[in-house]
Design a protein around this motif. Structure first.
Motif, PDB file in Angstrom:
ATOM      1  N   GLN A  42     -23.224 -44.494   5.894  1.00  0.00           N
ATOM      2  CA  GLN A  42     -22.218 -43.500   5.513  1.00  0.00           C
ATOM      3  C   GLN A  42     -22.793 -42.507   4.507  1.00  0.00           C
ATOM      4  OE1 GLN A  42     -19.302 -46.345   4.155  1.00  0.00           O
ATOM      5  NE2 GLN A  42     -17.938 -45.861   5.877  1.00  0.00           N
ATOM      6  N   LEU A  43     -23.553 -43.007   3.552  1.00  0.00           N
ATOM      7  CA  LEU A  43     -24.152 -42.127   2.556  1.00  0.00           C
ATOM      8  C   LEU A  43     -25.145 -41.165   3.210  1.00  0.00           C
ATOM      9  CD1 LEU A  43     -24.683 -44.769  -0.257  1.00  0.00           C
ATOM     10  CD2 LEU A  43     -22.975 -42.931  -0.231  1.00  0.00           C
ATOM     11  N   PHE A  44     -25.940 -41.674   4.145  1.00  0.00           N
ATOM     12  CA  PHE A  44     -26.898 -40.839   4.862  1.00  0.00           C
ATOM     13  C   PHE A  44     -26.168 -39.795   5.705  1.00  0.00           C
ATOM     14  CE2 PHE A  44     -30.265 -40.558   8.363  1.00  0.00           C
ATOM     15  CZ  PHE A  44     -31.049 -39.666   7.663  1.00  0.00           C
ATOM     16  N   ALA A  45     -25.086 -40.204   6.384  1.00  0.00           N
ATOM     17  CA  ALA A  45     -24.302 -39.276   7.210  1.00  0.00           C
ATOM     18  C   ALA A  45     -23.721 -38.154   6.354  1.00  0.00           C
ATOM     19  CB  ALA A  45     -23.188 -40.027   7.942  1.00  0.00           C
ATOM     20  N   ALA A  46     -23.182 -38.488   5.197  1.00  0.00           N
ATOM     21  CA  ALA A  46     -22.597 -37.479   4.310  1.00  0.00           C
ATOM     22  C   ALA A  46     -23.674 -36.532   3.785  1.00  0.00           C
ATOM     23  CB  ALA A  46     -21.867 -38.150   3.151  1.00  0.00           C
ATOM     24  N   CYS A  48     -26.202 -31.225   3.824  1.00  0.00           N
ATOM     25  CA  CYS A  48     -27.456 -30.473   3.811  1.00  0.00           C
ATOM     26  C   CYS A  48     -27.532 -29.532   5.013  1.00  0.00           C
ATOM     27  CB  CYS A  48     -28.636 -31.439   3.796  1.00  0.00           C
ATOM     28  SG  CYS A  48     -30.216 -30.619   3.532  1.00  0.00           S
ATOM     29  N   PHE A  49     -27.162 -30.041   6.196  1.00  0.00           N
ATOM     30  CA  PHE A  49     -27.216 -29.214   7.403  1.00  0.00           C
ATOM     31  C   PHE A  49     -26.235 -28.049   7.298  1.00  0.00           C
ATOM     32  CE2 PHE A  49     -26.854 -27.893  11.767  1.00  0.00           C
ATOM     33  CZ  PHE A  49     -28.131 -28.076  12.265  1.00  0.00           C
ATOM     34  N   ALA A  50     -25.046 -28.295   6.740  1.00  0.00           N
ATOM     35  CA  ALA A  50     -24.067 -27.221   6.563  1.00  0.00           C
ATOM     36  C   ALA A  50     -24.631 -26.134   5.644  1.00  0.00           C
ATOM     37  CB  ALA A  50     -22.760 -27.776   6.018  1.00  0.00           C
ATOM     38  N   SER A  51     -25.341 -26.540   4.602  1.00  0.00           N
ATOM     39  CA  SER A  51     -25.967 -25.564   3.704  1.00  0.00           C
ATOM     40  C   SER A  51     -27.055 -24.773   4.424  1.00  0.00           C
ATOM     41  CB  SER A  51     -26.565 -26.263   2.484  1.00  0.00           C
ATOM     42  OG  SER A  51     -25.544 -26.751   1.657  1.00  0.00           O
ATOM     43  N   ALA A  52     -27.863 -25.457   5.223  1.00  0.00           N
ATOM     44  CA  ALA A  52     -28.915 -24.774   5.990  1.00  0.00           C
ATOM     45  C   ALA A  52     -28.299 -23.787   6.977  1.00  0.00           C
ATOM     46  CB  ALA A  52     -29.784 -25.796   6.728  1.00  0.00           C
ATOM     47  N   LEU A  53     -27.212 -24.187   7.623  1.00  0.00           N
ATOM     48  CA  LEU A  53     -26.519 -23.308   8.564  1.00  0.00           C
ATOM     49  C   LEU A  53     -25.988 -22.071   7.840  1.00  0.00           C
ATOM     50  CD1 LEU A  53     -25.505 -22.896  11.470  1.00  0.00           C
ATOM     51  CD2 LEU A  53     -23.470 -24.214  10.838  1.00  0.00           C
ATOM     52  N   GLY A  91     -21.540 -35.761  10.355  1.00  0.00           N
ATOM     53  CA  GLY A  91     -22.708 -36.586  10.619  1.00  0.00           C
ATOM     54  C   GLY A  91     -22.308 -37.960  11.093  1.00  0.00           C
ATOM     55  N   GLU A  92     -22.955 -38.414  12.130  1.00  0.00           N
ATOM     56  CA  GLU A  92     -22.760 -39.779  12.644  1.00  0.00           C
ATOM     57  C   GLU A  92     -24.112 -40.471  12.610  1.00  0.00           C
ATOM     58  OE1 GLU A  92     -21.235 -39.401  16.626  1.00  0.00           O
ATOM     59  OE2 GLU A  92     -19.468 -38.280  15.970  1.00  0.00           O
ATOM     60  N   VAL A  93     -24.214 -41.542  11.851  1.00  0.00           N
ATOM     61  CA  VAL A  93     -25.462 -42.290  11.753  1.00  0.00           C
ATOM     62  C   VAL A  93     -25.234 -43.675  12.332  1.00  0.00           C
ATOM     63  CG1 VAL A  93     -27.189 -43.265  10.197  1.00  0.00           C
ATOM     64  CG2 VAL A  93     -26.251 -40.995   9.743  1.00  0.00           C
ATOM     65  N   SER A  94     -25.986 -43.984  13.374  1.00  0.00           N
ATOM     66  CA  SER A  94     -25.890 -45.288  14.035  1.00  0.00           C
ATOM     67  C   SER A  94     -27.078 -46.148  13.631  1.00  0.00           C
ATOM     68  CB  SER A  94     -25.892 -45.119  15.561  1.00  0.00           C
ATOM     69  OG  SER A  94     -24.803 -44.320  15.965  1.00  0.00           O
ATOM     70  N   ILE A  95     -26.834 -47.444  13.523  1.00  0.00           N
ATOM     71  CA  ILE A  95     -27.904 -48.399  13.262  1.00  0.00           C
ATOM     72  C   ILE A  95     -27.864 -49.441  14.364  1.00  0.00           C
ATOM     73  CG2 ILE A  95     -26.443 -49.783  11.704  1.00  0.00           C
ATOM     74  CD1 ILE A  95     -29.049 -50.441  10.133  1.00  0.00           C
ATOM     75  N   LEU A 108     -25.193 -34.911  14.940  1.00  0.00           N
ATOM     76  CA  LEU A 108     -24.530 -33.932  14.088  1.00  0.00           C
ATOM     77  C   LEU A 108     -23.580 -33.141  14.968  1.00  0.00           C
ATOM     78  CD1 LEU A 108     -27.467 -32.568  11.907  1.00  0.00           C
ATOM     79  CD2 LEU A 108     -25.759 -34.282  11.279  1.00  0.00           C
ATOM     80  N   ARG A 109     -22.305 -33.164  14.630  1.00  0.00           N
ATOM     81  CA  ARG A 109     -21.284 -32.420  15.369  1.00  0.00           C
ATOM     82  C   ARG A 109     -20.939 -31.187  14.543  1.00  0.00           C
ATOM     83  NH1 ARG A 109     -19.932 -35.296  19.615  1.00  0.00           N
ATOM     84  NH2 ARG A 109     -20.319 -37.542  19.530  1.00  0.00           N
ATOM     85  N   ILE A 110     -21.228 -30.021  15.102  1.00  0.00           N
ATOM     86  CA  ILE A 110     -21.078 -28.767  14.381  1.00  0.00           C
ATOM     87  C   ILE A 110     -19.916 -27.984  14.973  1.00  0.00           C
ATOM     88  CG2 ILE A 110     -22.209 -26.616  13.711  1.00  0.00           C
ATOM     89  CD1 ILE A 110     -24.482 -29.276  14.856  1.00  0.00           C
ATOM     90  N   GLU A 111     -18.946 -27.666  14.116  1.00  0.00           N
ATOM     91  CA  GLU A 111     -17.819 -26.819  14.506  1.00  0.00           C
ATOM     92  C   GLU A 111     -18.056 -25.452  13.893  1.00  0.00           C
ATOM     93  OE1 GLU A 111     -13.862 -28.538  13.934  1.00  0.00           O
ATOM     94  OE2 GLU A 111     -14.888 -30.453  13.580  1.00  0.00           O
ATOM     95  N   LEU A 112     -18.275 -24.466  14.749  1.00  0.00           N
ATOM     96  CA  LEU A 112     -18.519 -23.099  14.297  1.00  0.00           C
ATOM     97  C   LEU A 112     -17.226 -22.294  14.325  1.00  0.00           C
ATOM     98  CD1 LEU A 112     -21.828 -22.503  16.267  1.00  0.00           C
ATOM     99  CD2 LEU A 112     -21.603 -22.813  13.796  1.00  0.00           C
ATOM    100  N   PRO A 113     -17.146 -21.251  13.511  1.00  0.00           N
ATOM    101  CA  PRO A 113     -15.963 -20.384  13.565  1.00  0.00           C
ATOM    102  C   PRO A 113     -15.811 -19.775  14.958  1.00  0.00           C
ATOM    103  CG  PRO A 113     -17.308 -19.880  11.631  1.00  0.00           C
ATOM    104  CD  PRO A 113     -18.095 -20.826  12.492  1.00  0.00           C
ATOM    105  N   GLU A 114     -14.594 -19.527  15.355  1.00  0.00           N
ATOM    106  CA  GLU A 114     -14.322 -18.952  16.677  1.00  0.00           C
ATOM    107  C   GLU A 114     -14.964 -17.587  16.855  1.00  0.00           C
ATOM    108  OE1 GLU A 114     -10.191 -19.008  17.684  1.00  0.00           O
ATOM    109  OE2 GLU A 114     -10.011 -21.153  17.255  1.00  0.00           O
TER     110      GLU A 114
END
Length: 137
Positions: A47-51, A56-61, A79-83, A96-102
């Motif tokens: 969960q910590l890694f996903a957050a 971080c990815f949102a900031s890069a975007l 973020g979804e992190v599977s083990i 990573l599921r990214i929702e962009l503005p319309e």
């Protein structure tokens, strides 16, 4: 690399302990999820890694959007992190599921997401080590 910032955190007792940042702003009880035989009564490293990766990815975007003069400030990254077991050990996988503005068309959005994946430090750290799927929703 010339470090601009170094985060410091200490974990005790592994997955069933506590993690504390050196500045005290993060102090979480850790617990293995029920799916891994734990009691699920605390957060876990995945969960910590996903957050962290999602933030971080949102900031890069946002950074690549500003460079392209495209407003993606309303984007959201989940973020979804599977083990799971791999060989004699364990492995991770990320979606990573990214929702962009319309207002951002599909082709432009895909380009921005791919650019963000090239500059995000988490993406650079995981590239070639674990699978990362980028899903634009």
């Amino acid at each position: 690399m010339d470090a601009l910032y170094t985060a410091v955190a200490t974990a005790t007792h592994g997955r069933d302990g506590r993690a504390v940042a050196s500045d005290g702003k993060l102090d979480v009880q850790l617990a293995s999820p029920r799916e891994l035989g734990g009691n699920g009564e605390g957060t876990n490293p995945e969960q910590l890694f996903a957050a962290g990766y999602a933030a971080c990815f949102a900031s890069a975007l946002g950074a690549v959007g500003r460079q392209a003069k495209i407003d993606v400030s309303d984007a959201a990254v989940t973020g979804e992190v599977s083990i799971g077991k791999e060989g004699v050990g364990f492995a991770l996988a990320v979606t990573l599921r990214i929702e962009l503005p319309e207002s951002v068309d599909e082709e432009t959005g895909r380009k921005l997401v791919e650019q963000a994946h090239q500059v995000c430090p988490y993406s650079n750290a995981t590239r070639g080590n674990i699978p990362v799927d980028l899903v634009i929703e």
